[in-house]
Design a protein around this motif. Structure first.
Motif, PDB file in Angstrom:
ATOM      1  N   TYR A 148     -40.715  30.850  19.175  1.00  0.00           N
ATOM      2  CA  TYR A 148     -39.702  30.151  18.376  1.00  0.00           C
ATOM      3  C   TYR A 148     -40.187  29.958  16.940  1.00  0.00           C
ATOM      4  CZ  TYR A 148     -37.178  26.306  16.259  1.00  0.00           C
ATOM      5  OH  TYR A 148     -36.482  25.525  15.373  1.00  0.00           O
ATOM      6  N   VAL A 149     -41.457  29.599  16.781  1.00  0.00           N
ATOM      7  CA  VAL A 149     -42.014  29.371  15.443  1.00  0.00           C
ATOM      8  C   VAL A 149     -41.948  30.654  14.608  1.00  0.00           C
ATOM      9  CG1 VAL A 149     -44.138  28.837  14.177  1.00  0.00           C
ATOM     10  CG2 VAL A 149     -43.480  27.457  16.166  1.00  0.00           C
ATOM     11  N   ALA A 150     -42.283  31.790  15.230  1.00  0.00           N
ATOM     12  CA  ALA A 150     -42.245  33.069  14.523  1.00  0.00           C
ATOM     13  C   ALA A 150     -40.813  33.451  14.154  1.00  0.00           C
ATOM     14  CB  ALA A 150     -42.878  34.161  15.373  1.00  0.00           C
ATOM     15  N   LEU A 151     -39.888  33.247  15.093  1.00  0.00           N
ATOM     16  CA  LEU A 151     -38.499  33.595  14.817  1.00  0.00           C
ATOM     17  C   LEU A 151     -37.919  32.686  13.741  1.00  0.00           C
ATOM     18  CD1 LEU A 151     -36.204  35.516  15.891  1.00  0.00           C
ATOM     19  CD2 LEU A 151     -35.326  33.486  17.054  1.00  0.00           C
ATOM     20  N   ARG A 152     -38.292  31.416  13.755  1.00  0.00           N
ATOM     21  CA  ARG A 152     -37.825  30.485  12.724  1.00  0.00           C
ATOM     22  C   ARG A 152     -38.282  30.941  11.344  1.00  0.00           C
ATOM     23  NH1 ARG A 152     -40.185  24.477  12.899  1.00  0.00           N
ATOM     24  NH2 ARG A 152     -42.075  25.718  12.524  1.00  0.00           N
ATOM     25  N   TRP A 153     -39.541  31.355  11.244  1.00  0.00           N
ATOM     26  CA  TRP A 153     -40.055  31.872   9.968  1.00  0.00           C
ATOM     27  C   TRP A 153     -39.240  33.079   9.502  1.00  0.00           C
ATOM     28  CZ3 TRP A 153     -42.086  36.844   9.475  1.00  0.00           C
ATOM     29  CH2 TRP A 153     -42.567  37.155   8.203  1.00  0.00           C
ATOM     30  N   ALA A 154     -38.980  34.001  10.414  1.00  0.00           N
ATOM     31  CA  ALA A 154     -38.230  35.203  10.056  1.00  0.00           C
ATOM     32  C   ALA A 154     -36.788  34.868   9.678  1.00  0.00           C
ATOM     33  CB  ALA A 154     -38.254  36.195  11.222  1.00  0.00           C
ATOM     34  N   TRP A 155     -36.168  33.968  10.435  1.00  0.00           N
ATOM     35  CA  TRP A 155     -34.785  33.574  10.158  1.00  0.00           C
ATOM     36  C   TRP A 155     -34.678  32.961   8.770  1.00  0.00           C
ATOM     37  CZ3 TRP A 155     -31.944  29.297   8.868  1.00  0.00           C
ATOM     38  CH2 TRP A 155     -30.568  29.344   9.106  1.00  0.00           C
ATOM     39  N   CYS A 156     -35.609  32.086   8.420  1.00  0.00           N
ATOM     40  CA  CYS A 156     -35.584  31.470   7.089  1.00  0.00           C
ATOM     41  C   CYS A 156     -35.884  32.491   5.999  1.00  0.00           C
ATOM     42  CB  CYS A 156     -36.583  30.313   7.021  1.00  0.00           C
ATOM     43  SG  CYS A 156     -36.076  28.856   7.955  1.00  0.00           S
ATOM     44  N   SER A 157     -36.744  33.458   6.296  1.00  0.00           N
ATOM     45  CA  SER A 157     -37.036  34.504   5.319  1.00  0.00           C
ATOM     46  C   SER A 157     -35.777  35.284   4.979  1.00  0.00           C
ATOM     47  CB  SER A 157     -38.115  35.458   5.862  1.00  0.00           C
ATOM     48  OG  SER A 157     -39.346  34.795   6.036  1.00  0.00           O
ATOM     49  N   VAL A 158     -35.024  35.657   5.997  1.00  0.00           N
ATOM     50  CA  VAL A 158     -33.793  36.415   5.766  1.00  0.00           C
ATOM     51  C   VAL A 158     -32.731  35.529   5.120  1.00  0.00           C
ATOM     52  CG1 VAL A 158     -31.917  37.709   6.863  1.00  0.00           C
ATOM     53  CG2 VAL A 158     -34.264  37.978   7.688  1.00  0.00           C
ATOM     54  N   ASN A 159     -32.577  34.316   5.620  1.00  0.00           N
ATOM     55  CA  ASN A 159     -31.508  33.444   5.155  1.00  0.00           C
ATOM     56  C   ASN A 159     -31.692  33.011   3.702  1.00  0.00           C
ATOM     57  OD1 ASN A 159     -29.039  32.065   6.112  1.00  0.00           O
ATOM     58  ND2 ASN A 159     -30.136  30.219   5.525  1.00  0.00           N
ATOM     59  N   THR A 160     -32.943  32.811   3.295  1.00  0.00           N
ATOM     60  CA  THR A 160     -33.194  32.281   1.951  1.00  0.00           C
ATOM     61  C   THR A 160     -33.453  33.378   0.923  1.00  0.00           C
ATOM     62  OG1 THR A 160     -35.593  32.068   2.297  1.00  0.00           O
ATOM     63  CG2 THR A 160     -34.217  30.184   2.904  1.00  0.00           C
ATOM     64  N   ARG A 161     -33.851  34.576   1.358  1.00  0.00           N
ATOM     65  CA  ARG A 161     -34.331  35.564   0.406  1.00  0.00           C
ATOM     66  C   ARG A 161     -33.510  36.841   0.350  1.00  0.00           C
ATOM     67  NH1 ARG A 161     -39.114  33.467  -0.985  1.00  0.00           N
ATOM     68  NH2 ARG A 161     -39.801  35.295  -2.157  1.00  0.00           N
ATOM     69  N   SER A 162     -32.590  37.039   1.267  1.00  0.00           N
ATOM     70  CA  SER A 162     -31.827  38.290   1.259  1.00  0.00           C
ATOM     71  C   SER A 162     -30.744  38.263   0.189  1.00  0.00           C
ATOM     72  CB  SER A 162     -31.195  38.536   2.633  1.00  0.00           C
ATOM     73  OG  SER A 162     -30.276  37.510   2.955  1.00  0.00           O
ATOM     74  N   VAL A 163     -30.388  39.443  -0.276  1.00  0.00           N
ATOM     75  CA  VAL A 163     -29.276  39.596  -1.211  1.00  0.00           C
ATOM     76  C   VAL A 163     -28.081  40.152  -0.450  1.00  0.00           C
ATOM     77  CG1 VAL A 163     -30.770  39.938  -3.211  1.00  0.00           C
ATOM     78  CG2 VAL A 163     -30.035  41.933  -1.879  1.00  0.00           C
TER      79      VAL A 163
END
Length: 451
Positions: A195-210
């Motif tokens: 869950y911790v790893a997926l949360r990191w990835a989810w926030c990476s995509v949600n906050t940084r994607s164009v």
């Protein structure tokens, strides 16, 4: 001569004070992480002579201008080969697993799983130079502890809890798919796709994607609009900046063009959208000082609590909800919004004037007595919100004395939001006092004023 020496000394003091108060950004170009990143991007066809990674004291990592950027100038042109999209994932070692899985997976999940797997591979990953510069944690609500959640404004807290629960649900509902990936992992899947790893990835995509629209395919379900853009995603948000950003089908590059230009050696900004600070906190994990779009939201529960003595309140609330007047009720530094005042004017009417309710929502004026009541009620709402804000700030101060660094960063963001709320509510109360002191004008004394 004495006078001249005095002037020279004063000028010297001013120059010294200016140097002391202005902090220069620190370039990151020579750090190994960014050397690797730029080499990775150059190998894929990207070059940048206008911007360089730098560390700013107020915003952290960002991009600094190396030259004066003129209005209309292209500041970044990132080739498609540098973008991390679902096409990247489908063409990778994960592709066969994703294409054969039923039911079809969402583009967001696919990108998240790829990031986790590539992070797990470490330096063996082709995308390691990019993943290595991504934040290791975020200040988004998905990361917030219960204590941090408790000091959020009510309207934000509800959405923040929904965000945290949504990420938890994504992780729990896709366990079978995760287990199918065991053959490509060097550790047990439950130790990698946590869950911790997926949360990191989810926030990476949600906050940084164009935003980048991709054609639909037979392997994924839902709208595919994400693209992770290395280097470009170091650009920070500023609400008064104007840029044009989109994928150019002709050049096959994601391009950002400045509208107003930027001075040399300053931080280059883009605009994520006309978002208030609550939205910025929820979506990106930060708030912007002096945000012209910022407001304070009035929750329906607060409205009902303040007006609990009205016997017809339930009927009025249902009527407001049916007509779309229970959302986006806000106050700003200039005063209560039109939507809030319209809702309050309707709430000022007795049930015997039910036949006038719709007209008031359409802009019909009310009498002076009811208008005054609406303004005073708006003031009561502000006072209640201000009490909540003061209480939250006191609790934040207490929590900051006993928390670790990761929680401190979360609390600092919420503290900034609450401090801004305090300022907005104080200014709104002053505006309301001014409204009460002005002679009442019944919209040019229209004959159909509700009395």
């Amino acid at each position: 001569m004495r006078g001249r020496c005095h002037r020279a000394g004063r000028a010297a003091r001013r120059r010294r004070q200016k140097r002391e108060h202005s902090t220069q950004p620190v370039t990151l170009c020579h750090q190994q992480q960014y050397v690797r990143l730029m080499k990775f991007l150059h190998q894929r066809g990207f070059t940048s002579s206008l911007l360089q990674p730098a560390l700013f004291t107020d915003t952290g990592r960002a991009l600094q201008t190396l030259k004066t950027i003129k209005p209309g100038q292209l500041i970044i042109s990132l080739p498609e080969s540098c973008l991390l999209t679902t096409s990247t994932v489908l063409d990778s070692y994960l592709g066969p697993y994703i294409k054969s899985w039923k039911p079809r997976l969402s583009p967001l999940l696919v990108l998240c799983v790829f990031l986790v797997c590539e992070r797990h591979r470490g330096e063996a990953s082709d995308w390691f130079p990019y993943i290595d510069v991504l934040p290791t944690a975020y200040t988004c609500p998905a990361y917030f502890t219960d204590d941090v959640m408790s000091v959020l404004p009510i309207s934000v807290r509800r959405q923040a809890l929904e965000q945290r629960e949504a990420v938890q649900e994504i992780h729990s509902l896709n366990q079978d798919f995760f287990k199918s990936l065991q053959p490509i992992l060097t550790q047990p899947v439950e130790e990698v796709l946590t869950y911790v790893a997926l949360r990191w990835a989810w926030c990476s995509v949600n906050t940084r994607s164009v935003f980048m629209s991709h054609p639909s395919n037979n392997f994924l379900a839902g709208e595919d609009i994400y693209a992770l853009a290395p280097f470009l995603d170091l650009l920070n948000h500023q609400p008064d900046v104007q840029v044009k950003a989109s994928f150019n089908d002709g050049t096959r590059c994601y391009e950002i063009r400045s509208v107003s230009g930027s001075p040399r050696y300053q931080q280059a900004f883009i605009n994520y959208g006309s978002h208030d600070n609550q939205r910025l906190l929820l979506e990106y994990g930060f708030v912007t000082p002096c945000n012209p779009h910022s407001v304070v939201y009035v929750d329906t529960d607060l409205l009902c609590d303040v007006l609990s003595g009205d016997r017809s309140l339930v009927q009025k609330i249902k009527f407001l909800g049916a007509n779309g007047f229970l959302h986006n009720l806000t106050v700003s530094s200039e005063g209560p919004s039109w939507r809030l005042m319209t809702a309050l004017r309707l709430l000022s009417l007795p049930q015997t004037l039910y036949h006038h309710w719709k007209a008031v929502l359409l802009g019909q004026a009310v009498c002076e007595e009811r208008e005054k009541w609406s303004i005073q009620t708006a003031g009561t709402l502000c006072q209640r919100l201000l009490q909540d804000t003061h209480g939250a700030l006191e609790k934040i101060s207490h929590l900051l004395q006993q928390c670790d660094q990761s929680v401190r960063e979360q609390l600092d963001v919420v503290k900034s939001l609450r401090q801004e709320e305090r300022c907005i509510l104080g200014n709104c109360l002053e505006a309301l006092e001014g409204m009460l002191s002005q002679p009442y004008n019944l919209l040019s004394y229209q004959p159909d004023v509700v009395r």
